[in-house]
Design an enzyme around this catalytic site. Structure first.
Site, PDB file in Angstrom:
ATOM      1  N   GLN B  48       0.816  -1.224   0.000  1.00  0.00           N
ATOM      2  CA  GLN B  48       0.000   0.000   0.000  1.00  0.00           C
ATOM      3  C   GLN B  48       0.840   1.259   0.000  1.00  0.00           C
ATOM      4  O   GLN B  48       0.321   2.343  -0.254  1.00  0.00           O
ATOM      5  CB  GLN B  48      -0.967  -0.013   1.193  1.00  0.00           C
ATOM      6  CG  GLN B  48      -0.359   0.382   2.540  1.00  0.00           C
ATOM      7  CD  GLN B  48       0.330  -0.766   3.249  1.00  0.00           C
ATOM      8  OE1 GLN B  48       0.770  -1.717   2.635  1.00  0.00           O
ATOM      9  NE2 GLN B  48       0.455  -0.664   4.561  1.00  0.00           N
ATOM     10  N   GLY B  49       2.154   1.131   0.300  1.00  0.00           N
ATOM     11  CA  GLY B  49       3.039   2.295   0.168  1.00  0.00           C
ATOM     12  C   GLY B  49       3.391   2.976   1.468  1.00  0.00           C
ATOM     13  O   GLY B  49       3.904   4.102   1.463  1.00  0.00           O
ATOM     14  N   SER B  50       3.148   2.324   2.610  1.00  0.00           N
ATOM     15  CA  SER B  50       3.432   2.990   3.890  1.00  0.00           C
ATOM     16  C   SER B  50       4.924   3.267   4.066  1.00  0.00           C
ATOM     17  O   SER B  50       5.301   4.293   4.633  1.00  0.00           O
ATOM     18  CB  SER B  50       2.879   2.169   5.068  1.00  0.00           C
ATOM     19  OG  SER B  50       3.409   0.867   5.075  1.00  0.00           O
ATOM     20  N   SER B  88      -7.416   0.366   7.867  1.00  0.00           N
ATOM     21  CA  SER B  88      -7.045   1.635   7.208  1.00  0.00           C
ATOM     22  C   SER B  88      -6.373   2.594   8.176  1.00  0.00           C
ATOM     23  O   SER B  88      -6.555   3.807   8.133  1.00  0.00           O
ATOM     24  CB  SER B  88      -8.291   2.291   6.569  1.00  0.00           C
ATOM     25  OG  SER B  88      -8.889   1.412   5.661  1.00  0.00           O
ATOM     26  N   LYS B 281      -5.386  10.898   6.879  1.00  0.00           N
ATOM     27  CA  LYS B 281      -6.037   9.715   7.436  1.00  0.00           C
ATOM     28  C   LYS B 281      -6.056   8.614   6.392  1.00  0.00           C
ATOM     29  O   LYS B 281      -5.474   8.781   5.319  1.00  0.00           O
ATOM     30  CB  LYS B 281      -7.423  10.060   7.951  1.00  0.00           C
ATOM     31  CG  LYS B 281      -8.319  10.741   6.943  1.00  0.00           C
ATOM     32  CD  LYS B 281      -9.561  11.328   7.627  1.00  0.00           C
ATOM     33  CE  LYS B 281     -10.467  11.963   6.602  1.00  0.00           C
ATOM     34  NZ  LYS B 281     -11.636  12.608   7.210  1.00  0.00           N
ATOM     35  N   GLY B 282      -6.703   7.505   6.694  1.00  0.00           N
ATOM     36  CA  GLY B 282      -6.573   6.320   5.840  1.00  0.00           C
ATOM     37  C   GLY B 282      -7.483   6.324   4.625  1.00  0.00           C
ATOM     38  O   GLY B 282      -8.519   6.981   4.607  1.00  0.00           O
ATOM     39  N   GLY B 284      -7.247   3.073   2.568  1.00  0.00           N
ATOM     40  CA  GLY B 284      -7.128   1.691   2.076  1.00  0.00           C
ATOM     41  C   GLY B 284      -8.458   1.014   1.821  1.00  0.00           C
ATOM     42  O   GLY B 284      -8.777   0.650   0.686  1.00  0.00           O
ATOM     43  N   GLU B 285      -9.230   0.808   2.880  1.00  0.00           N
ATOM     44  CA  GLU B 285     -10.519   0.137   2.682  1.00  0.00           C
ATOM     45  C   GLU B 285     -11.576   1.049   2.067  1.00  0.00           C
ATOM     46  O   GLU B 285     -12.369   0.594   1.229  1.00  0.00           O
ATOM     47  CB  GLU B 285     -11.007  -0.440   4.012  1.00  0.00           C
ATOM     48  CG  GLU B 285     -10.166  -1.619   4.452  1.00  0.00           C
ATOM     49  CD  GLU B 285     -10.217  -1.815   5.950  1.00  0.00           C
ATOM     50  OE1 GLU B 285     -10.770  -2.824   6.392  1.00  0.00           O
ATOM     51  OE2 GLU B 285      -9.711  -0.934   6.694  1.00  0.00           O
TER      52      GLU B 285
END
Lengths: 286, 331
Positions: B48-50, B88, B281-282, B284-285
């Site tokens: 995901q690229g963190s 996320s 903030k997230g 992802g989901e």
């Protein structure tokens, strides 16, 4: 994990020797896109595997008079890229392009597609629609030629003798103005097994009536064959709407042993009409 | 016949574990004698690229290029526990731990730099610590060396806790999560009424991510999420027969391929979150949640048929079309 003997002959002669000695338990690998998964799943348990990819005389595309000869280990990609096939058998390009994705097409071969005998084969129905013939060789019978339509007896079961090797696919160049169409229906655009595919080759006479017509569906029945009921209705007549509807009824009525019939039968009727229309609207080969 | 339709899907989604479930993360930053920077955190980057944005954050704080940072992650032997890559949460929780640790190290280094340069109001940028006077500056590397020589601690671990209160057990009311992601997606589809096949022509996806630390990464997250949502809507299905899985390989479990990918227009909306790192903030989901509803609404717009069972594959869509035809005939 399976144990089997691996053969890698360099000539057809060597391959035929091996097949005549070990025919029964021997499986031929010609790319492996079907055979390797079958080995992994232990769907088949051969005692030897014969690789024919190293036999130079079994690959490539050549013109012999009005016939095109395709070596069984010619890949789908090679068929798609061949100028000869593009010019004279464009239907085959469409069918080969629908196989898997680029990696499968680089590896999978036309001979493998035919000899695997899968009801879901994409290229075999097109070869049948093109009236293709298969050259088989064995030590016992020498060389014989059979129609591609007779290659498969039942799913994953060919009519070849156990010691026979497919050494060539022979297809006559399509006469000028022959029209064609191929369509595959699947749940996604690549790497998908088809719900169905339909190959149509046809020719109209000067009055616009069908003078030649070959309709071959794939994946609908256990073994690909020409749909003679629908062909009979159309032959010698002009493709008027009511006649096409009649032929579509005959096409569906002729189908036997279809999986998920509630879905496939009504859809096959539509796809048949669509492919026929596409073929009729096409410009035809030069 | 081919029919087109448009549909919208909207969502909000809690970031982190919420509901009083423990949600902590940590990062350790060490400045070595030669000025190199080692960052340690248990957080795993599984695509995901963190890793990229952690380096960006630490680089931003310390005024050094992000690609000069050495990152050690997801190794229980050497890294502090950061919790899992789920919910996320990673940008929001671990991102904050990164910024906190970097600021702690920077504060120490800054006081040493002030002492060396005899100046205040120092800026960390381009690998240097600068004052307002061009001749009074020191490189990050020299400052690190001096800190080591003086025995100043420039290793810091920061801990971020976003555990929330639970909701009221009687009423279920309350603010269950530390923050929320918001998104709307619009789908345009074309349905082949003869075959039941749905083609997604275009997805427009607008996502409030607080602040895009790396806009390319966010777009990648959105595009990947849209494809997952599309697979969920149209083709993916777990089939069992007699307790045996029939869809146990990617040859049987139909995910969208690159050939099925529609045009995806990503719109990044940035409404800074007061507690997120730089407001982030997230995503992802959230990227995949509105996609299936948007597609199903688009199918409804095209066919006037409400799909209530997934996947909306050709077989199911064709069945619904035939059923509707029969109902209309009967009435």
């Amino acid at each position: 994990m399976q144990n089997y003997q691996f053969h890698g002959p360099r000539t057809v002669g060597e391959a035929l020797n091996i097949l005549s000695e070990r025919g029964d338990g021997c499986r031929i690998i010609a790319g492996g896109t079907d055979l390797i998964p079958a080995l992994r799943n232990e769907d088949i348990l051969p005692d030897s595997v014969l690789n024919i990819l190293e036999i130079d005389e079994l690959t490539g595309i050549s013109e012999e008079g009005d016939t095109i000869r395709i070596g069984p280990t010619t890949t789908f990609t090679e068929i798609i890229q061949s100028q000869v096939i593009k010019r004279s058998l464009p239907l085959l390009v469409e069918a080969a392009s629908s196989v898997g994705g680029p990696t499968i097409r680089n590896r999978g071969t036309i001979g493998g597609n035919i000899c695997n005998g899968s009801p879901a084969a994409d290229v075999l129905p097109a070869v049948v629609a093109l009236d293709g013939e298969l050259e088989l060789q064995s030590k016992a019978l020498g060389t014989r030629i059979i129609p591609a339509a007779e290659a498969v007896e039942a799913p994953y079961q060919t009519r070849f003798n156990r010691d026979e090797l497919l050494t060539g696919i022979l297809i006559k160049k399509l006469p000028s103005e022959t029209r064609y169409a191929f369509e595959k229906l699947a749940s996604r655009n690549a790497m998908a097994r088809a719900y169905m595919n339909i190959s149509i080759v046809l020719k109209l006479d000067e009055k616009g009536a069908f003078s030649d017509l070959r309709i071959v569906p794939g994946t609908l029945e256990a073994v690909a064959r020409r749909m003679s009921a629908a062909e009979k209705i159309l032959m010698g007549r002009q493709p008027e709407d009511s006649l096409v509807e009649e032929a579509a009824d005959a096409f569906v009525g002729d189908l036997a042993g279809v999986w998920i019939p509630d879905y496939k039968l009504p859809v096959a009727r539509s796809v048949f009409k669509r492919v026929l229309k596409r073929a009729l609207n096409g410009s035809g080969v030069e | 016949m081919k029919k087109r339709g448009l549909g919208v899907g909207c969502m909000f989604y809690g970031i982190g574990f919420g509901f009083s479930r423990q949600d902590i993360s940590a990062a350790t930053i060490e400045i070595c004698e030669d000025g190199s920077v080692i960052v340690r955190s248990g957080e795993v980057d599984y695509g995901q690229g963190s890793d990229t944005i952690f380096c960006q954050m630490v680089g931003e704080e310390l005024g050094i290029p992000y690609d000069s940072i050495q990152l050690i992650t997801a190794d229980t032997f050497t890294t502090p526990n950061a919790g899992p890559t789920t919910a996320s949460r990673v940008t929001y929780v671990t991102g904050n731990a990164m910024v906190k640790a970097a600021r702690a190290v920077k504060e120490t280094m800054q006081s040493v730099a002030e002492d060396i340069l005899g100046e205040g109001d120092l800026v960390f940028m381009d690998g240097e610590i600068r004052s307002e006077y061009p001749d009074k500056r020191i490189s990050f590397r020299d400052l690190a060396k001096t800190c080591h020589a003086r025995g100043v601690q420039i290793v810091e671990t920061a801990w971020q806790d976003i555990t929330t209160k639970d909701v009221d057990p009687e009423t279920g009311q309350g603010d269950a999560y530390a923050t929320y992601g918001w998104a709307s997606q619009l789908a345009e589809v074309e349905v082949d009424t003869e075959t039941g096949r749905v083609e997604v022509l275009r997805i427009i996806a607008a996502h409030d991510v607080g602040k895009a630390i790396n806009p390319s990464n966010v777009e990648g997250q959105i595009e990947g999420g849209v494809l997952q949502g599309m697979g969920y809507a149209l083709t993916e299905e777990i089939v069992q027969e007699g307790g045996y899985l029939k869809t146990g390989s990617l040859g049987d479990y139909m995910m969208p391929t690159s050939m099925d990918t529609p045009r995806i227009d990503s719109h990044i909306v940035e409404v800074a979150d007061p507690d997120g790192p730089y407001g982030a903030k997230g995503v992802g989901e959230p990227a995949l949640i509105p996609t299936a509803p948007a597609i199903l609404n688009a199918i409804c717009d095209a066919l006037d048929i409400r799909v209530t069972e997934l996947p909306a594959n050709p077989e199911n869509i064709k069945r619904l079309i035939l059923e509707k035809g029969k109902e209309e005939e009967a009435s």
